[in-house]
Design a protein around this motif. Structure first.
Motif, PDB file in Angstrom:
ATOM      1  N   GLY A  46      22.984 -33.470  21.178  1.00  0.00           N
ATOM      2  CA  GLY A  46      22.973 -34.390  19.607  1.00  0.00           C
ATOM      3  C   GLY A  46      24.324 -34.716  19.106  1.00  0.00           C
ATOM      4  O   GLY A  46      24.865 -35.573  18.616  1.00  0.00           O
ATOM      5  N   ALA A  47      25.297 -33.417  19.155  1.00  0.00           N
ATOM      6  CA  ALA A  47      26.590 -33.660  18.691  1.00  0.00           C
ATOM      7  C   ALA A  47      27.396 -35.003  19.189  1.00  0.00           C
ATOM      8  O   ALA A  47      27.995 -35.645  18.621  1.00  0.00           O
ATOM      9  CB  ALA A  47      27.310 -32.468  18.962  1.00  0.00           C
ATOM     10  N   LEU A  48      27.025 -35.110  20.623  1.00  0.00           N
ATOM     11  CA  LEU A  48      27.797 -36.377  21.251  1.00  0.00           C
ATOM     12  C   LEU A  48      27.307 -37.483  20.974  1.00  0.00           C
ATOM     13  O   LEU A  48      27.918 -38.453  20.924  1.00  0.00           O
ATOM     14  CB  LEU A  48      27.518 -36.084  22.878  1.00  0.00           C
ATOM     15  N   VAL A  49      26.138 -37.522  20.320  1.00  0.00           N
ATOM     16  CA  VAL A  49      25.499 -38.674  19.486  1.00  0.00           C
ATOM     17  C   VAL A  49      26.136 -39.032  18.193  1.00  0.00           C
ATOM     18  O   VAL A  49      26.242 -40.119  17.892  1.00  0.00           O
ATOM     19  CB  VAL A  49      23.899 -38.674  19.846  1.00  0.00           C
ATOM     20  N   PHE A  50      26.114 -37.888  17.525  1.00  0.00           N
ATOM     21  CA  PHE A  50      26.328 -38.236  15.887  1.00  0.00           C
ATOM     22  C   PHE A  50      27.756 -37.873  15.625  1.00  0.00           C
ATOM     23  O   PHE A  50      27.901 -38.066  14.438  1.00  0.00           O
ATOM     24  CB  PHE A  50      25.352 -36.856  15.318  1.00  0.00           C
ATOM     25  N   THR A  51      28.528 -37.456  16.546  1.00  0.00           N
ATOM     26  CA  THR A  51      30.102 -37.717  16.142  1.00  0.00           C
ATOM     27  C   THR A  51      30.930 -38.088  17.312  1.00  0.00           C
ATOM     28  O   THR A  51      30.179 -38.320  18.382  1.00  0.00           O
ATOM     29  CB  THR A  51      30.456 -36.234  15.889  1.00  0.00           C
ATOM     30  N   ASP A  52      32.318 -38.216  17.373  1.00  0.00           N
ATOM     31  CA  ASP A  52      32.997 -38.787  18.369  1.00  0.00           C
ATOM     32  C   ASP A  52      33.168 -37.720  19.353  1.00  0.00           C
ATOM     33  O   ASP A  52      33.082 -36.545  19.322  1.00  0.00           O
ATOM     34  CB  ASP A  52      34.595 -38.938  18.063  1.00  0.00           C
ATOM     35  N   VAL A  53      33.213 -38.062  20.842  1.00  0.00           N
ATOM     36  CA  VAL A  53      33.060 -37.228  21.844  1.00  0.00           C
ATOM     37  C   VAL A  53      34.065 -35.937  21.869  1.00  0.00           C
ATOM     38  O   VAL A  53      34.074 -34.818  21.998  1.00  0.00           O
ATOM     39  CB  VAL A  53      33.288 -37.855  22.994  1.00  0.00           C
ATOM     40  N   VAL A  54      35.356 -36.339  21.115  1.00  0.00           N
ATOM     41  CA  VAL A  54      36.218 -35.726  21.304  1.00  0.00           C
ATOM     42  C   VAL A  54      36.033 -34.427  20.216  1.00  0.00           C
ATOM     43  O   VAL A  54      36.429 -33.232  20.316  1.00  0.00           O
ATOM     44  CB  VAL A  54      37.669 -36.513  20.467  1.00  0.00           C
ATOM     45  N   ARG A  55      35.589 -34.771  19.010  1.00  0.00           N
ATOM     46  CA  ARG A  55      35.172 -33.861  18.119  1.00  0.00           C
ATOM     47  C   ARG A  55      33.961 -32.770  18.593  1.00  0.00           C
ATOM     48  O   ARG A  55      33.931 -31.867  18.376  1.00  0.00           O
ATOM     49  CB  ARG A  55      34.712 -34.478  16.772  1.00  0.00           C
TER      50      ARG A  55
ATOM     51  N   LEU B 122      42.449 -27.990  26.548  1.00  0.00           N
ATOM     52  CA  LEU B 122      41.336 -28.635  25.851  1.00  0.00           C
ATOM     53  C   LEU B 122      42.052 -29.504  24.613  1.00  0.00           C
ATOM     54  O   LEU B 122      41.765 -30.705  24.609  1.00  0.00           O
ATOM     55  CB  LEU B 122      40.134 -27.737  25.343  1.00  0.00           C
ATOM     56  N   LEU B 123      43.006 -28.747  24.038  1.00  0.00           N
ATOM     57  CA  LEU B 123      43.668 -29.686  22.794  1.00  0.00           C
ATOM     58  C   LEU B 123      44.294 -30.855  23.373  1.00  0.00           C
ATOM     59  O   LEU B 123      44.445 -31.726  22.973  1.00  0.00           O
ATOM     60  CB  LEU B 123      44.414 -28.611  22.117  1.00  0.00           C
ATOM     61  N   LEU B 124      44.985 -30.623  24.769  1.00  0.00           N
ATOM     62  CA  LEU B 124      45.782 -31.661  25.196  1.00  0.00           C
ATOM     63  C   LEU B 124      45.048 -32.881  25.751  1.00  0.00           C
ATOM     64  O   LEU B 124      45.304 -33.858  25.347  1.00  0.00           O
ATOM     65  CB  LEU B 124      46.585 -30.945  26.642  1.00  0.00           C
ATOM     66  N   ILE B 125      43.995 -32.459  26.542  1.00  0.00           N
ATOM     67  CA  ILE B 125      43.057 -33.398  26.764  1.00  0.00           C
ATOM     68  C   ILE B 125      42.340 -34.460  25.637  1.00  0.00           C
ATOM     69  O   ILE B 125      42.479 -35.944  25.646  1.00  0.00           O
ATOM     70  CB  ILE B 125      41.839 -33.033  27.804  1.00  0.00           C
ATOM     71  N   LEU B 126      42.219 -33.555  24.352  1.00  0.00           N
ATOM     72  CA  LEU B 126      41.591 -34.328  23.430  1.00  0.00           C
ATOM     73  C   LEU B 126      42.480 -34.886  22.477  1.00  0.00           C
ATOM     74  O   LEU B 126      42.197 -35.537  21.294  1.00  0.00           O
ATOM     75  CB  LEU B 126      40.681 -33.204  22.505  1.00  0.00           C
ATOM     76  N   LYS B 127      44.007 -34.757  22.829  1.00  0.00           N
ATOM     77  CA  LYS B 127      45.026 -35.417  22.013  1.00  0.00           C
ATOM     78  C   LYS B 127      44.991 -34.867  20.256  1.00  0.00           C
ATOM     79  O   LYS B 127      45.106 -35.742  19.669  1.00  0.00           O
ATOM     80  CB  LYS B 127      45.088 -36.840  22.017  1.00  0.00           C
ATOM     81  N   ILE B 128      44.578 -33.803  20.348  1.00  0.00           N
ATOM     82  CA  ILE B 128      44.549 -32.927  18.946  1.00  0.00           C
ATOM     83  C   ILE B 128      45.703 -33.521  17.972  1.00  0.00           C
ATOM     84  O   ILE B 128      45.581 -33.520  17.025  1.00  0.00           O
ATOM     85  CB  ILE B 128      43.871 -31.599  18.813  1.00  0.00           C
ATOM     86  N   ASP B 129      46.910 -33.029  18.652  1.00  0.00           N
ATOM     87  CA  ASP B 129      47.915 -33.415  17.958  1.00  0.00           C
ATOM     88  C   ASP B 129      48.272 -34.610  17.029  1.00  0.00           C
ATOM     89  O   ASP B 129      48.999 -34.639  16.176  1.00  0.00           O
ATOM     90  CB  ASP B 129      49.392 -33.169  18.680  1.00  0.00           C
ATOM     91  N   THR B 130      47.663 -35.668  17.556  1.00  0.00           N
ATOM     92  CA  THR B 130      47.546 -36.882  16.747  1.00  0.00           C
ATOM     93  C   THR B 130      46.537 -37.091  15.540  1.00  0.00           C
ATOM     94  O   THR B 130      46.530 -38.015  14.752  1.00  0.00           O
ATOM     95  CB  THR B 130      46.873 -38.150  17.932  1.00  0.00           C
ATOM     96  N   GLY B 131      45.591 -36.088  15.588  1.00  0.00           N
ATOM     97  CA  GLY B 131      44.757 -35.723  14.685  1.00  0.00           C
ATOM     98  C   GLY B 131      43.768 -36.573  14.637  1.00  0.00           C
ATOM     99  O   GLY B 131      43.535 -37.408  15.246  1.00  0.00           O
ATOM    100  N   PHE B 132      42.658 -36.249  13.600  1.00  0.00           N
ATOM    101  CA  PHE B 132      41.619 -37.106  13.369  1.00  0.00           C
ATOM    102  C   PHE B 132      41.168 -37.109  11.821  1.00  0.00           C
ATOM    103  O   PHE B 132      41.277 -35.940  11.391  1.00  0.00           O
ATOM    104  CB  PHE B 132      40.226 -36.733  14.085  1.00  0.00           C
ATOM    105  N   SER B 133      40.590 -38.307  11.408  1.00  0.00           N
ATOM    106  CA  SER B 133      40.514 -38.352   9.948  1.00  0.00           C
ATOM    107  C   SER B 133      39.183 -37.865   9.522  1.00  0.00           C
ATOM    108  O   SER B 133      38.020 -37.650  10.430  1.00  0.00           O
ATOM    109  CB  SER B 133      40.465 -39.688   9.721  1.00  0.00           C
ATOM    110  N   GLY B 134      38.676 -37.487   8.438  1.00  0.00           N
ATOM    111  CA  GLY B 134      37.877 -37.144   7.586  1.00  0.00           C
ATOM    112  C   GLY B 134      37.523 -35.722   7.969  1.00  0.00           C
ATOM    113  O   GLY B 134      37.772 -34.913   8.689  1.00  0.00           O
TER     114      GLY B 134
END
Length: 298
Positions: A87-96, A135-147
Motif C-alpha cells: 500500500g505504501a508503494l501506492v500512496f507515496t513515492d516508491v523512493v519514500r 539503499l540511500l545511494l540508490i534512492l538519491k536521498i542526498d538530493t532530498g525530498f519535499s514535504g
C-alpha cells in the motif's frame, strides 16, 4: 542435515526470495496497464494465492487450527506488514516507501535483542550500515525530498516495524514451520489487503470488473505460482531458522534486483551511484553469511 547446513540453505533461500520479489514490479506494472490499479492489484496478489492454496489449507486444517495463537499472530503480523508495504508503494513515492520500509533491519535487530535475548554484534551493525548506505545511494536521498511524512510514508514505516515483529514471532515459535506460516500469511494478508482496499483513503481506485480480472488470469496465474508463492514459502521458512536481523538484511536483495531489472527492461537510470548501491547491499547480504560459515569451519 545439520544446523549449519540448514542455516546456510536458509540464507541462500532468503536472498533468492528477495531477488524474486525484486521482479514484482513487472507484473504490478502489467496489471496497472490492464486496468487493475492501486490497492486492488495488491488484493489480487493475496487473494489469488490464497485460493490456489485452499486445498493445502484443507489438507492441513488440523495443523492450521492447532497452531493457535503463535501461528496466526505471525501470519496476521506478516500479512498486515507486507500489505501495508504494498500500500505504501501506492500512496507515496516508491523512493519514500522503500526508505521507510527498509529500516526493517534496525527494528528486527533491536527486537531480536529485546525479545530473544540475542547479542547485537559490531559485525551486524556494520552489515546494516552497509545495506542502508547502499539503499540511500540508490534512492538519491542526498538530493532530498519535499514535504513531511504522508500516509504512504507512515504505512511504509509501520510495515517495517510490524514485519520485524512477525519475524521475531516466527523465530520464537519452535513448533512452527514455513508451510503453515505461509498459509497463515496469505489468509491474513488477504484480509488486510481487502480492508485496505475498502478504506476511504485519498487516492483509492475503483474495484476492477470481472471481465478485466478474467483477461489477466492466463498470465497472472503462472506469476503467482512461480513468483509469489515460492518466495513467500522461502521467506517464512527462513524466518524459522535465521535471526530476524539477518533475515531482514538478506531480504534487501529485493532492492538490488529491482534496480538492475528496472534498468534493463524499463530504461531506469543505472550509473555509478546505482552500481555502488547494489554492490554495498550485496556485500551486506553476503559478508555476514560468509563470515558465519568461515567461523563454523574447523
Amino acid at each position: 542435515m545439520n544446523l549449519s547446513r540448514t542455516e546456510n540453505l536458509a540464507m541462500l533461500v532468503a536472498a533468492l526470495s528477495g531477488v524474486a520479489w525484486g521482479l514484482f514490479w513487472i507484473p504490478l506494472r502489467a496489471l496497472d496497464d490492464a486496468g487493475i490499479t492501486g490497492v486492488w492489484a495488491v488484493v489480487l496478489f493475496y487473494v489469488l494465492p490464497t485460493l490456489l492454496l485452499l486445498p493445502l489449507i484443507v489438507v492441513r486444517r488440523r495443523r492450521f487450527i492447532a497452531g493457535g495463537w503463535p501461528l496466526h499472530c505471525a501470519g496476521l503480523l506478516s500479512g498486515v506488514a507486507l500489505a501495508c508495504y504494498a500500500g505504501a508503494l501506492v500512496f507515496t513515492d516508491v523512493v519514500r516507501a522503500l526508505l521507510f520500509f527498509y529500516l526493517t533491519p534496525i527494528w528486527s535487530t533491536l527486537l531480536e535483542r529485546l525479545v530473544l535475548g540475542e547479542p547485537i554484534t559490531a559485525r551486524r551493525w556494520g552489515m546494516i550500515g552497509l545495506g542502508l548506505i547502499g539503499l540511500l545511494l540508490i534512492l538519491k536521498i542526498d538530493t532530498g525530498f519535499s514535504g513531511g511524512p504522508n500516509l504512504g510514508d507512515w504505512m511504509g514505516a509501520i510495515a517495517g516495524i510490524v514485519w520485524a515483529m512477525a519475524a521475531v514471532c516466527m523465530k520464537s515459535d519452535e513448533s512452527g514451520n514455513g508451510i503453515d506460516f505461509t498459509l497463515s500469511y496469505f489468509v491474513w494478508g488477504s484480509v488486510a489487503a481487502l480492508l485496505l482496499a475498502v478504506l476511504p483513503l485519498e487516492g483509492q481506485t475503483s474495484a476492477p470488473d470481472w471481465e478485466t480480472i478474467g483477461d489477466v488470469l492466463p498470465w497472472i496465474l503462472p506469476v503467482v505460482l512461480f513468483l509469489v508463492i515460492p518466495p513467500a514459502i522461502g521467506i517464512m521458512w527462513g524466518a524459522t531458522v535465521l535471526s530476524p536481523g539477518l533475515l531482514a538484511i538478506l531480504f534487501m536483495t529485493e532492492i538490488s534486483a529491482g534496480t538492475v531489472t528496472a534498468a534493463l527492461w524499463a530504461d531506469e537510470p543505472f550509473g555509478v551511484r546505482e552500481v555502488s548501491g547494489v554492490i554495498l547491499i550485496t556485500a551486506a547480504g553476503i559478508l555476514e553469511p560468509l563470515l558465519l560459515m568461515c567461523r563454523r569451519d574447523p
